[in-house]
Design a protein around this motif. Sequence first.
Motif, PDB file in Angstrom:
ATOM      1  N   MET A   1      51.506 131.012  42.791  1.00 21.78           N
ATOM      2  CA  MET A   1      50.975 131.665  43.008  1.00 21.78           C
ATOM      3  C   MET A   1      49.538 132.183  43.137  1.00 21.78           C
ATOM      4  O   MET A   1      49.504 132.412  41.577  1.00 21.78           O
ATOM      5  CB  MET A   1      51.619 133.408  42.697  1.00 21.78           C
ATOM      6  N   THR A   2      48.957 132.189  43.364  1.00 25.02           N
ATOM      7  CA  THR A   2      47.347 132.384  42.986  1.00 25.02           C
ATOM      8  C   THR A   2      46.580 133.744  42.598  1.00 25.02           C
ATOM      9  O   THR A   2      47.364 134.788  43.637  1.00 25.02           O
ATOM     10  CB  THR A   2      46.213 131.980  44.134  1.00 25.02           C
ATOM     11  N   VAL A   3      46.363 134.536  41.437  1.00 25.31           N
ATOM     12  CA  VAL A   3      46.013 135.540  41.380  1.00 25.31           C
ATOM     13  C   VAL A   3      44.923 136.775  41.031  1.00 25.31           C
ATOM     14  O   VAL A   3      44.148 137.246  40.856  1.00 25.31           O
ATOM     15  CB  VAL A   3      46.948 136.372  39.977  1.00 25.31           C
ATOM     16  N   ALA A   4      43.957 134.745  41.181  1.00 20.50           N
ATOM     17  CA  ALA A   4      42.377 135.126  41.228  1.00 20.50           C
ATOM     18  C   ALA A   4      41.462 134.366  41.136  1.00 20.50           C
ATOM     19  O   ALA A   4      41.980 133.308  41.142  1.00 20.50           O
ATOM     20  CB  ALA A   4      41.974 136.287  39.261  1.00 20.50           C
ATOM     21  N   THR A   5      40.432 134.917  41.852  1.00 22.81           N
ATOM     22  CA  THR A   5      39.644 133.744  41.800  1.00 22.81           C
ATOM     23  C   THR A   5      38.405 133.511  40.832  1.00 22.81           C
ATOM     24  O   THR A   5      37.680 134.434  40.830  1.00 22.81           O
ATOM     25  CB  THR A   5      38.851 133.408  43.210  1.00 22.81           C
ATOM     26  N   LEU A   6      38.400 132.674  39.608  1.00 28.24           N
ATOM     27  CA  LEU A   6      37.406 132.879  38.113  1.00 28.24           C
ATOM     28  C   LEU A   6      36.189 132.077  39.067  1.00 28.24           C
ATOM     29  O   LEU A   6      35.081 132.719  38.662  1.00 28.24           O
ATOM     30  CB  LEU A   6      38.438 131.840  37.174  1.00 28.24           C
ATOM     31  N   TYR A   7      36.005 131.203  40.057  1.00 25.89           N
ATOM     32  CA  TYR A   7      35.084 130.792  40.384  1.00 25.89           C
ATOM     33  C   TYR A   7      34.669 130.470  41.796  1.00 25.89           C
ATOM     34  O   TYR A   7      35.539 130.047  42.427  1.00 25.89           O
ATOM     35  CB  TYR A   7      34.253 129.550  39.641  1.00 25.89           C
ATOM     36  N   GLU A   8      33.762 131.062  42.872  1.00 23.98           N
ATOM     37  CA  GLU A   8      33.353 130.374  44.241  1.00 23.98           C
ATOM     38  C   GLU A   8      33.227 128.965  43.983  1.00 23.98           C
ATOM     39  O   GLU A   8      31.907 128.415  42.858  1.00 23.98           O
ATOM     40  CB  GLU A   8      32.675 131.048  44.498  1.00 23.98           C
ATOM     41  N   PRO A   9      33.646 128.041  45.022  1.00 31.12           N
ATOM     42  CA  PRO A   9      32.290 127.025  44.663  1.00 31.12           C
ATOM     43  C   PRO A   9      31.543 126.520  44.358  1.00 31.12           C
ATOM     44  O   PRO A   9      30.862 127.803  44.892  1.00 31.12           O
ATOM     45  CB  PRO A   9      33.037 126.659  46.688  1.00 31.12           C
ATOM     46  N   SER A  10      30.444 125.495  44.066  1.00 32.79           N
ATOM     47  CA  SER A  10      29.071 125.835  44.296  1.00 32.79           C
ATOM     48  C   SER A  10      28.436 124.223  44.261  1.00 32.79           C
ATOM     49  O   SER A  10      29.176 123.601  43.693  1.00 32.79           O
ATOM     50  CB  SER A  10      29.297 126.176  42.034  1.00 32.79           C
ATOM     51  N   ARG A  11      27.043 124.052  44.345  1.00 31.66           N
ATOM     52  CA  ARG A  11      27.079 122.943  44.828  1.00 31.66           C
ATOM     53  C   ARG A  11      25.472 122.867  43.412  1.00 31.66           C
ATOM     54  O   ARG A  11      24.894 124.139  43.106  1.00 31.66           O
ATOM     55  CB  ARG A  11      26.091 123.090  46.025  1.00 31.66           C
ATOM     56  N   TYR A  12      25.103 121.374  43.112  1.00 31.69           N
ATOM     57  CA  TYR A  12      24.192 121.057  42.353  1.00 31.69           C
ATOM     58  C   TYR A  12      23.771 120.246  42.840  1.00 31.69           C
ATOM     59  O   TYR A  12      24.466 119.036  43.497  1.00 31.69           O
ATOM     60  CB  TYR A  12      24.638 121.671  40.840  1.00 31.69           C
ATOM     61  N   GLY A  13      22.537 119.455  42.568  1.00 32.45           N
ATOM     62  CA  GLY A  13      21.899 118.116  42.758  1.00 32.45           C
ATOM     63  C   GLY A  13      22.357 116.874  41.887  1.00 32.45           C
ATOM     64  O   GLY A  13      22.122 117.816  40.816  1.00 32.45           O
ATOM     65  N   ARG A  14      22.458 115.877  42.101  1.00 36.09           N
ATOM     66  CA  ARG A  14      23.070 115.211  41.208  1.00 36.09           C
ATOM     67  C   ARG A  14      21.849 113.518  41.344  1.00 36.09           C
ATOM     68  O   ARG A  14      22.371 113.170  42.136  1.00 36.09           O
ATOM     69  CB  ARG A  14      24.310 114.561  41.080  1.00 36.09           C
ATOM     70  N   SER A  15      20.998 113.156  40.866  1.00 39.32           N
ATOM     71  CA  SER A  15      20.145 111.783  40.542  1.00 39.32           C
ATOM     72  C   SER A  15      20.267 111.248  39.167  1.00 39.32           C
ATOM     73  O   SER A  15      18.863 112.342  38.695  1.00 39.32           O
ATOM     74  CB  SER A  15      19.306 112.272  41.893  1.00 39.32           C
ATOM     75  N   LEU A  16      20.153 110.150  39.638  1.00 33.62           N
ATOM     76  CA  LEU A  16      18.639 109.053  38.276  1.00 33.62           C
ATOM     77  C   LEU A  16      18.157 109.730  38.921  1.00 33.62           C
ATOM     78  O   LEU A  16      16.523 109.171  39.759  1.00 33.62           O
ATOM     79  CB  LEU A  16      19.080 107.918  38.524  1.00 33.62           C
ATOM     80  N   ASP A  17      17.173 110.372  38.035  1.00 30.03           N
ATOM     81  CA  ASP A  17      15.507 109.482  37.592  1.00 30.03           C
ATOM     82  C   ASP A  17      15.678 108.694  37.069  1.00 30.03           C
ATOM     83  O   ASP A  17      15.511 107.951  35.868  1.00 30.03           O
ATOM     84  CB  ASP A  17      15.000 110.979  36.218  1.00 30.03           C
ATOM     85  N   GLN A  18      14.661 107.761  37.360  1.00 26.08           N
ATOM     86  CA  GLN A  18      14.061 106.201  37.190  1.00 26.08           C
ATOM     87  C   GLN A  18      13.226 105.808  36.200  1.00 26.08           C
ATOM     88  O   GLN A  18      13.719 105.623  35.598  1.00 26.08           O
ATOM     89  CB  GLN A  18      13.820 105.411  37.941  1.00 26.08           C
ATOM     90  N   ALA A  19      13.035 106.932  36.118  1.00 27.88           N
ATOM     91  CA  ALA A  19      11.566 106.856  35.244  1.00 27.88           C
ATOM     92  C   ALA A  19      12.075 107.153  33.670  1.00 27.88           C
ATOM     93  O   ALA A  19      11.496 107.653  32.125  1.00 27.88           O
ATOM     94  CB  ALA A  19      10.777 107.679  35.432  1.00 27.88           C
ATOM     95  N   ALA A  20      13.254 107.968  33.699  1.00 24.25           N
ATOM     96  CA  ALA A  20      14.149 107.918  32.552  1.00 24.25           C
ATOM     97  C   ALA A  20      15.387 107.653  32.159  1.00 24.25           C
ATOM     98  O   ALA A  20      15.747 108.294  31.165  1.00 24.25           O
ATOM     99  CB  ALA A  20      13.950 109.577  32.263  1.00 24.25           C
ATOM    100  N   ILE A  21      14.809 106.488  32.627  1.00 21.00           N
ATOM    101  CA  ILE A  21      16.475 105.425  32.554  1.00 21.00           C
ATOM    102  C   ILE A  21      15.265 103.787  31.269  1.00 21.00           C
ATOM    103  O   ILE A  21      14.594 103.155  32.248  1.00 21.00           O
ATOM    104  CB  ILE A  21      16.969 105.018  33.395  1.00 21.00           C
ATOM    105  N   PHE A  22      15.740 103.186  30.619  1.00 17.00           N
ATOM    106  CA  PHE A  22      15.378 103.071  29.488  1.00 17.00           C
ATOM    107  C   PHE A  22      15.887 102.045  28.870  1.00 17.00           C
ATOM    108  O   PHE A  22      16.950 101.863  28.352  1.00 17.00           O
ATOM    109  CB  PHE A  22      14.682 103.078  28.150  1.00 17.00           C
ATOM    110  N   GLY A  23      15.402 100.778  29.351  1.00 19.20           N
ATOM    111  CA  GLY A  23      16.718  99.158  29.437  1.00 19.20           C
ATOM    112  C   GLY A  23      15.873  98.376  30.531  1.00 19.20           C
ATOM    113  O   GLY A  23      15.625  98.377  30.669  1.00 19.20           O
TER     114      GLY A  23
END
Length: 364
Positions: A1-23
Amino acid sequence: MTVATLYEPSRYGRSLDQAAIFGDAALKPRLAAALAAAGGGPVVAPACVVVRIEGACIRDRGITIQRDGASLPLFETYRPADLYAVGMPGPCHAPQVLPDTHAYLLLTSSGTFNWGHWLAEDLPRFRAVSRIAAGRPLCVLMHGFVPAIDRRKIELMRALSERADVQLRLLRPDTAYRAADLYFVSPVSGQPGPKHPDALADLAAAGEALIRRQAKRWWRLIPVRPKRIFVTRRAARGRVPVAWDEICTLLQARGYRPFDPEGAPALEQVAVFAGAEAVVGCMGAAMVNTLFCRPGTPVLHLAPDSFPDPYFLDLAAARGHRYGVCYGTALDPTRPSQTTYVLDPAHLDRALAWLDGGAQRSAA
């Protein structure tokens, strides 16, 4: 049984910054593939809810309930996609019965034995204690694995607790327990997968508030809090570059001060990372402490090229940090995630120049 919602869904960006990858350039397609396997970006972190379970059985990190003679597992406690998968729990034979004088909140995950996974995946859900009105004292349950780490967990939870009536109890992973009234909070972080930005932000804010409340103590413990830190890692833990001592000397010469989370109290770890303007360290559990860093902080990871793990990219994206990685050549292909590796001096020099520049922007 659900008694509370602690957090609603949330969106964020996620991408590789090629200038910050060293190899080596040949590594980048593998990094892109690892990111795609983790779900790509942008990311939607699902809602986090508090549920109440009657007659639950806890065995290791799994929860089961009995229905019509069958033992039914709670999916969120044995997610096959997790890095450290917990086997599907079976029937709960001869369990210890937890006293019904308390209601219980179980904080656990497949990686709960690891400080970093506990910090990002279990501790943010501790906030649920403020949403549980059980009509009786509340006892928070977590599994004990390594006594030194367990002590740090308890220290931090007690410091963060907003309720004086909350008790803490460690469970043995080799013992089954039955609770008549058990609360559980759905995950806020995956392995790999989304990390709820609001949950992590709230934990970081709670850490900042804790530091302000104990300001006099912190200035006594850390007379000059370092602004640029490099996180030390012991060779026995694996995933440490060759010539690590020389690299540490180089970092100190560039103004970075060493910090050993493994030898520091939990509250000191919060204080050091919350005040950092730039962080560099070997990819691993101790670097999860960067979740306490302020948004915009540059964080540089050192890792073998056999370990293109997007976990820390997700963590940085969810917290708004600038994420960089310097990859070295892995020396033991039989241990891809734990191998020693050789960092190319040219790659490391460019990575540190990127980090220094980020530190200047962070300070401004």
